[in-house]
Design a protein around this motif. Structure first.
Motif, short mmCIF file in Angstrom:
data_model
loop_
_atom_site.label_atom_id
_atom_site.label_comp_id
_atom_site.label_asym_id
_atom_site.label_seq_id
_atom_site.Cartn_x
_atom_site.Cartn_y
_atom_site.Cartn_z
N ARG A 227 0.80 -1.23 0.00
CA ARG A 227 0.00 0.00 0.00
C ARG A 227 0.83 1.27 0.00
O ARG A 227 0.30 2.36 -0.21
CB ARG A 227 -0.93 0.00 1.21
N GLY A 228 2.11 1.16 0.27
CA GLY A 228 2.94 2.35 0.30
C GLY A 228 2.61 3.27 1.46
O GLY A 228 2.76 4.48 1.36
N THR A 229 2.18 2.68 2.59
CA THR A 229 1.84 3.48 3.78
C THR A 229 2.92 3.36 4.83
O THR A 229 3.67 2.38 4.87
CB THR A 229 0.50 3.03 4.37
N ILE A 230 2.97 4.36 5.69
CA ILE A 230 3.94 4.38 6.79
C ILE A 230 3.17 4.32 8.11
O ILE A 230 2.29 5.15 8.36
CB ILE A 230 4.81 5.64 6.76
N ARG A 231 3.51 3.35 8.93
CA ARG A 231 2.92 3.25 10.26
C ARG A 231 4.03 3.18 11.29
O ARG A 231 5.17 2.82 10.98
CB ARG A 231 2.04 2.00 10.38
N VAL A 232 3.68 3.50 12.52
CA VAL A 232 4.61 3.39 13.63
C VAL A 232 4.02 2.46 14.67
O VAL A 232 2.82 2.53 14.97
CB VAL A 232 4.89 4.77 14.26
N ALA A 233 4.84 1.56 15.18
CA ALA A 233 4.43 0.67 16.28
C ALA A 233 5.16 1.09 17.54
O ALA A 233 6.38 1.24 17.53
CB ALA A 233 4.74 -0.79 15.94
N GLN A 234 4.40 1.30 18.58
CA GLN A 234 4.98 1.63 19.89
C GLN A 234 3.95 1.32 20.96
O GLN A 234 2.74 1.46 20.74
CB GLN A 234 5.40 3.10 19.95
N ASN A 235 4.44 0.85 22.09
CA ASN A 235 3.55 0.51 23.20
C ASN A 235 2.50 -0.53 22.79
O ASN A 235 1.33 -0.43 23.16
CB ASN A 235 2.85 1.76 23.75
N SER A 236 2.94 -1.49 21.98
CA SER A 236 2.10 -2.63 21.57
C SER A 236 0.95 -2.26 20.66
O SER A 236 -0.02 -3.02 20.54
CB SER A 236 1.55 -3.35 22.82
N LYS A 237 1.00 -1.10 20.00
CA LYS A 237 -0.08 -0.70 19.10
C LYS A 237 0.49 -0.06 17.84
O LYS A 237 1.64 0.37 17.81
CB LYS A 237 -1.03 0.28 19.80
N PHE A 238 -0.37 0.00 16.81
CA PHE A 238 -0.02 0.65 15.56
C PHE A 238 -0.64 2.04 15.50
O PHE A 238 -1.71 2.29 16.06
CB PHE A 238 -0.56 -0.13 14.35
N THR A 239 0.01 2.93 14.76
CA THR A 239 -0.63 4.19 14.42
C THR A 239 -1.39 4.01 13.11
O THR A 239 -1.18 3.05 12.38
CB THR A 239 0.38 5.32 14.22
N LEU A 240 -2.24 4.96 12.81
CA LEU A 240 -2.83 5.03 11.49
C LEU A 240 -1.75 5.46 10.51
O LEU A 240 -0.68 5.93 10.92
CB LEU A 240 -3.99 6.03 11.50
N PRO A 241 -1.93 5.30 9.19
CA PRO A 241 -0.93 5.76 8.23
C PRO A 241 -0.54 7.21 8.45
O PRO A 241 -1.39 8.07 8.68
CB PRO A 241 -1.65 5.56 6.88
N LEU A 242 0.77 7.47 8.40
CA LEU A 242 1.31 8.79 8.75
C LEU A 242 1.79 9.54 7.52
O LEU A 242 2.20 8.96 6.52
CB LEU A 242 2.48 8.62 9.72
N THR A 243 1.79 10.87 7.65
CA THR A 243 2.40 11.73 6.65
C THR A 243 3.84 12.01 7.07
O THR A 243 4.27 11.65 8.17
CB THR A 243 1.64 13.06 6.53
#
Length: 261
Positions: A227-243
């Motif tokens: 999908r060409g998306t960027i996510r961040v994982a921290q504290n056992s969870k994912f973020t939504l796609p980031l800019t």
């Protein structure tokens, strides 16, 4: 008959309660809470039989079982115990000790210089749909994960990062680890999360990132090649796609992660 109870006894009880709580969190974190309940049950029976009822034969059997059981638990849960001790030593409350035992001396002017080239590389790889898994060390030491990959010491450079994760590169399969503004290793092997609640559209790379974010306090960047998306994982969870702006602000600490999915 009066039982004397002083400050030392109160501290003793608080310390025991603290360690039991930490062991409980460790077992719950690793999915072995049933084992913790079993261990506590055995200890309660042992105290009741040996100390209160003073049953000699049964007490002797339980004494031997307890002595052997401690070594068995250490062998079975050595990885979990290691992570627990790492987490305890990396806690902010003990951070002052690192000044005496660590030789690390990071120049304040160089702090955060890796952010701009890292964000640029992530945006370029997302645009080209090149999958990547990048781990940025925080307080917890990641040496054990660094040793699973190809170790080197290089400045964080956007072209270098893109070349490492290029599809035909021998180092693209695995994770890159950044420590103190330096690339320390690539093609590192990360644990894979068995969590069944992860959305099906997220693949093995996302599962590894989530597991890393669960076992450590690291900042994990996952780029999806589908999908060409960027996510961040921290504290056992994912973020939504980031800019790009979102990623830069999170890496620099200008904002907290508040858009977990």
């Amino acid at each position: 008959m009066f039982i004397s109870f002083g400050i030392k006894d109160a501290i003793d009880i608080l310390l025991v309660a603290f360690f039991l709580y930490q062991i409980y969190k460790l077992m719950k974190h690793s999915g072995t809470l049933a084992v913790f309940s079993g261990v506590v049950s055995v200890l309660v029976v042992w105290v009741f039989v040996s100390k209160i009822l003073e049953m000699r034969l049964m007490g002797a059997i339980l004494d031997m079982f307890i002595n052997i059981g401690i070594f068995v638990l250490v062998i079975l849960f050595q990885d979990d115990i290691r992570r627990f001790l790492l987490a305890l030593g990396s806690n902010r409350s003990w951070k002052f000790l690192s000044r005496f035992f660590s030789k690390r001396n990071v120049d304040a002017e160089n702090e955060g210089k890796y952010i701009a080239p890292l964000v640029l590389a992530c945006m370029n790889m997302a645009r080209k749909k090149i999958g990547a898994l990048i781990v940025v060390q925080k307080q917890m030491d990641l040496t054990s994960y660094i040793q699973t990959g190809e170790k080197f010491d290089a400045d964080v450079n956007s072209r270098l990062i893109e070349n490492i994760f290029f599809t035909k590169s021998p180092l693209h399969d695995g994770a890159m680890i950044i420590v103190n503004n330096r690339i320390k290793a690539a093609s590192c092997i990360l644990p894979v999360s068995p969590n069944t609640n992860i959305p099906k559209e997220l693949g093995l790379r996302h599962r590894s990132g989530l597991s890393m974010a669960k076992e450590t306090d690291a900042f994990v960047i996952i780029i999806s090649e589908e999908r060409g998306t960027i996510r961040v994982a921290q504290n056992s969870k994912f973020t939504l796609p980031l800019t790009a702006e979102d990623l830069h602000q999170l890496l620099s600490g200008e904002r907290e992660i508040d858009n977990f999915c």
